[in-house]
Design an enzyme around this catalytic site. Structure first.
Site, PDB file in Angstrom:
ATOM      1  N   GLU A 134       0.842  -1.391  -0.111  1.00 51.52           N
ATOM      2  CA  GLU A 134       0.137  -0.243  -0.161  1.00 51.52           C
ATOM      3  C   GLU A 134       0.923   1.223  -0.040  1.00 51.52           C
ATOM      4  O   GLU A 134       0.602   2.099   0.765  1.00 51.52           O
ATOM      5  CB  GLU A 134      -1.052  -0.134   1.340  1.00 51.52           C
ATOM      6  CG  GLU A 134      -1.938  -1.258   1.114  1.00 51.52           C
ATOM      7  CD  GLU A 134      -2.860  -1.282   2.329  1.00 51.52           C
ATOM      8  OE1 GLU A 134      -2.728  -0.461   3.151  1.00 51.52           O
ATOM      9  OE2 GLU A 134      -3.710  -2.398   2.413  1.00 51.52           O
ATOM     10  N   GLU A 241      -5.742 -11.120  -1.004  1.00 49.26           N
ATOM     11  CA  GLU A 241      -6.646 -10.909   0.364  1.00 49.26           C
ATOM     12  C   GLU A 241      -8.112 -10.831   0.191  1.00 49.26           C
ATOM     13  O   GLU A 241      -8.736 -10.044   0.401  1.00 49.26           O
ATOM     14  CB  GLU A 241      -6.204  -9.535   0.912  1.00 49.26           C
ATOM     15  CG  GLU A 241      -4.709  -9.296   1.122  1.00 49.26           C
ATOM     16  CD  GLU A 241      -4.142  -8.054   2.045  1.00 49.26           C
ATOM     17  OE1 GLU A 241      -5.328  -7.567   2.622  1.00 49.26           O
ATOM     18  OE2 GLU A 241      -3.112  -7.815   2.318  1.00 49.26           O
TER      19      GLU A 241
HETATM   20  C1  GLA Z   1      -4.498  -4.522   4.418  1.00 48.53           C
HETATM   21  C2  GLA Z   1      -3.279  -5.248   4.793  1.00 48.53           C
HETATM   22  C3  GLA Z   1      -3.746  -6.484   5.694  1.00 48.53           C
HETATM   23  C4  GLA Z   1      -4.798  -6.060   6.636  1.00 48.53           C
HETATM   24  C5  GLA Z   1      -6.039  -5.723   5.966  1.00 48.53           C
HETATM   25  C6  GLA Z   1      -7.143  -5.689   6.907  1.00 48.53           C
HETATM   26  O1  GLA Z   1      -5.334  -5.065   3.415  1.00 48.53           O
HETATM   27  O2  GLA Z   1      -2.448  -5.730   3.769  1.00 48.53           O
HETATM   28  O3  GLA Z   1      -2.644  -7.034   6.146  1.00 48.53           O
HETATM   29  O4  GLA Z   1      -4.299  -5.713   7.640  1.00 48.53           O
HETATM   30  O5  GLA Z   1      -5.669  -4.429   5.374  1.00 48.53           O
HETATM   31  O6  GLA Z   1      -7.133  -6.564   7.916  1.00 48.53           O
END
Ligand code: GLA
Length: 332
Positions: A134, A241
């Protein structure tokens, strides 16, 4: 465990590994589901700076090891998450003893030491690392986020993180990971960043599309376009994710899955189904699909962004039974 239920990762064995993010609790409570349906894991929190390196001279590998050892015992792949992120990181990383901001040189030194110790410790065990998480800004006209990492160190932080991780473990594949990479503006920025890194010879091997989706916004078509665009840079693509919230806005609240209107369940089902069609169609480009959780009883989306609200974003229900989504995804 019910023998009539096929194993998800077995069904997908000719496509890509199927992963789940897990923590110290779910590695125990969800062990049966994990062993049957998943052949890859990501420690949800325990490799993040705040937990693994809470103080300058203190590393805590013990908790992460409980997760890593479970994966090794069960012959699962392990993704490392994450080395450079602006959240879940202690303040001391960016400050001196007096509380003043440090300069680039010291910051890079700290980063190097962190990478050496963490990547070095797990060398040979972790097959892919989310090196940078990010970094790209959501704001128009701003490239990198306005956070200490990049305010102090600029793009060099990103370059060096990849270079050092590669030096320490040349066999692990190094990813840039972010959300909303399916959407045009962030896709373009990420493309620009990765292209620059590639041109400079920085050892980036992949891009992680987080895929925290809602019922509106990102579409499977957006996903496909991003997969193609990133792959054109000669790197791997993974979904890192995945989950799909059941809500349309922050004013809604369903206390149980029974309260969720059928059209909502249907919409979530359609999105998952179409996303997996895209992923299967592009299996040559995709090297992993990881869900951010295992079953609906434990998800980071409970209480986020609305306190006290339950969510139902995954393939297995709160009793660990496959949901309709599961059946849709395995019947192709
Ligand atoms: C982001 C991070 C993850 C996690 C999510 C929410 O996507 O990359 O590690 O913390 O937020 O849980």
């Amino acid at each position: 465990m019910n023998k009539d239920i096929p194993s998800l990762c077995e069904v997908y064995k000719d496509y890509f590994p199927i992963g789940a993010a897990i923590n110290l609790k779910t590695v125990v409570t969800h062990a049966d589901l994990l062993k049957k349906h998943f052949n890859s894991i990501t420690p949800e929190n325990h490799l993040k700076w705040g937990l693994i390196h809470p103080l300058p001279d203190k590393y805590n590998f013990e908790d992460a090891n409980k997760i890593i050892n479970f994966a090794i015992e069960n012959k699962m792949k392990i993704r490392g998450h994450t080395l450079v992120w602006h959240i879940q990181i202690p303040d001391w990383v960016f400050k001196d003893e007096k509380g003043n901001w440090i300069d680039k040189e010291i910051l890079l030194k700290r980063l190097h030491q962190h990478i050496e110790n963490v990547v070095g410790y797990y060398k040979g065990k972790i097959y892919a690392w989310d090196v940078v998480n990010e970094a790209i800004s959501d704001k128009e006209g701003e490239f990198l986020r306005d956070v200490p990492w990049y305010r102090i160190g600029g793009e060099e932080v990103i370059e060096k993180a990849f270079i050092w991780a590669h030096e320490i473990d040349p066999d692990t594949v190094l990813f840039y990971n972010d959300y909303n990479l399916e959407l045009p503006s962030k896709r373009e920025k990420a493309y620009t960043l990765i292209k620059k890194l590639k041109e400079k010879g920085v050892p980036i091997g992949g891009v992680g599309i987080q895929a925290h989706w809602g019922l509106k916004g990102i579409t499977p078509e957006d996903l496909e376009e991003s997969i193609k665009k990133f792959s054109s840079l000669g790197i791997q693509v993974q979904i890192t994710e995945f989950d799909i919230s059941i809500y349309l806005d922050n004013n809604e609240k369903f206390n149980s899955i029974e309260e969720v209107p059928e059209e909502r369940i249907q919409k979530q089902l359609e999105l998952y189904k179409k996303a997996f069609e895209v992923l299967r169609r592009n299996k040559e480009l995709i090297t992993g699909v990881t869900f951010w959780g295992v079953a609906d009883d434990v998800t980071w989306l409970d209480n986020f962004p609305v306190k006290g609200r339950k969510n139902f974003p995954l393939l297995f229900d709160i009793h660990h039974k496959p949901k309709r989504i599961f059946w849709e995804i395995i019947n192709f």
